[in-house]
Design a protein around this motif. Structure first.
Motif, short mmCIF file in Angstrom:
data_model
loop_
_atom_site.label_atom_id
_atom_site.label_comp_id
_atom_site.label_asym_id
_atom_site.label_seq_id
_atom_site.Cartn_x
_atom_site.Cartn_y
_atom_site.Cartn_z
N ILE A 23 0.84 -1.20 0.00
CA ILE A 23 0.00 0.00 0.00
C ILE A 23 0.87 1.25 0.00
O ILE A 23 0.60 2.20 -0.76
N VAL A 24 1.91 1.26 0.81
CA VAL A 24 2.82 2.42 0.85
C VAL A 24 3.49 2.61 -0.50
O VAL A 24 3.61 3.73 -1.00
N TYR A 25 3.90 1.52 -1.14
CA TYR A 25 4.51 1.61 -2.46
C TYR A 25 3.56 2.23 -3.48
O TYR A 25 3.94 3.10 -4.26
N HIS A 26 2.32 1.79 -3.46
CA HIS A 26 1.35 2.31 -4.42
C HIS A 26 0.96 3.76 -4.11
O HIS A 26 0.69 4.53 -5.03
N ILE A 27 0.93 4.12 -2.85
CA ILE A 27 0.69 5.53 -2.52
C ILE A 27 1.82 6.38 -3.09
O ILE A 27 1.57 7.42 -3.70
N LEU A 36 1.74 15.43 -0.37
CA LEU A 36 0.56 14.77 0.20
C LEU A 36 0.78 13.27 0.31
O LEU A 36 0.29 12.63 1.25
N ALA A 37 1.56 12.71 -0.61
CA ALA A 37 1.88 11.28 -0.55
C ALA A 37 2.69 10.97 0.70
O ALA A 37 2.44 9.96 1.37
N SER A 45 1.30 4.61 7.95
CA SER A 45 2.32 3.81 8.64
C SER A 45 2.15 3.86 10.16
O SER A 45 2.23 2.82 10.83
N VAL A 46 1.91 5.05 10.68
CA VAL A 46 1.71 5.18 12.13
C VAL A 46 0.48 4.40 12.58
O VAL A 46 0.51 3.68 13.58
N THR A 47 -0.60 4.50 11.81
CA THR A 47 -1.83 3.77 12.15
C THR A 47 -1.61 2.27 12.09
O THR A 47 -2.04 1.54 12.98
N MET A 48 -0.94 1.80 11.05
CA MET A 48 -0.70 0.36 10.89
C MET A 48 0.19 -0.17 12.01
O MET A 48 -0.07 -1.23 12.57
N ILE A 49 1.24 0.56 12.35
CA ILE A 49 2.13 0.12 13.42
C ILE A 49 1.39 0.10 14.75
O ILE A 49 1.53 -0.85 15.54
#
Length: 68
Positions: A23-27, A36-37, A45-49
Motif C-alpha cells: 500500500i505504501v509503495y502504491h501511494i 501529500l503522498a 504507517s503510524v496507524t498500521m504500526i
C-alpha cells in the motif's frame, strides 16, 4: 497444537506487514502530489504500526495453554 496457532498468527502478522508495504509503495508511485503522498504514507504507517502493536499486546495476554 499451540505452536500451530502461534505460527499461523505470526504468518498473519507478516502478511499484514507485506500488504502495508504494498500500500505504501502504491501511494508513493501513483500520487501526483508527493508532499501529500508523504503525509498519507506517514499517517498510514503510524496507524498500521499502532494497530499491530495493539494486536500483539492483546495476543500476548492470552494464556494459550488453557485453550486446549
Amino acid at each position: 497444537m499451540i505452536n500451530i496457532f502461534l505460527i499461523f498468527y505470526w504468518i498473519l502478522i507478516v502478511l499484514a506487514m507485506i500488504v502495508a508495504g504494498m500500500i505504501v509503495y502504491h501511494i508513493w508511485t501513483y500520487y501526483l502530489n508527493k508532499a501529500l503522498a508523504i503525509l498519507t504514507m506517514g499517517l498510514f504507517s503510524v496507524t498500521m504500526i499502532l494497530l499491530i502493536l495493539i494486536n500483539l499486546a492483546i495476543a500476548s495476554k492470552i494464556n494459550w495453554s488453557t485453550i486446549f
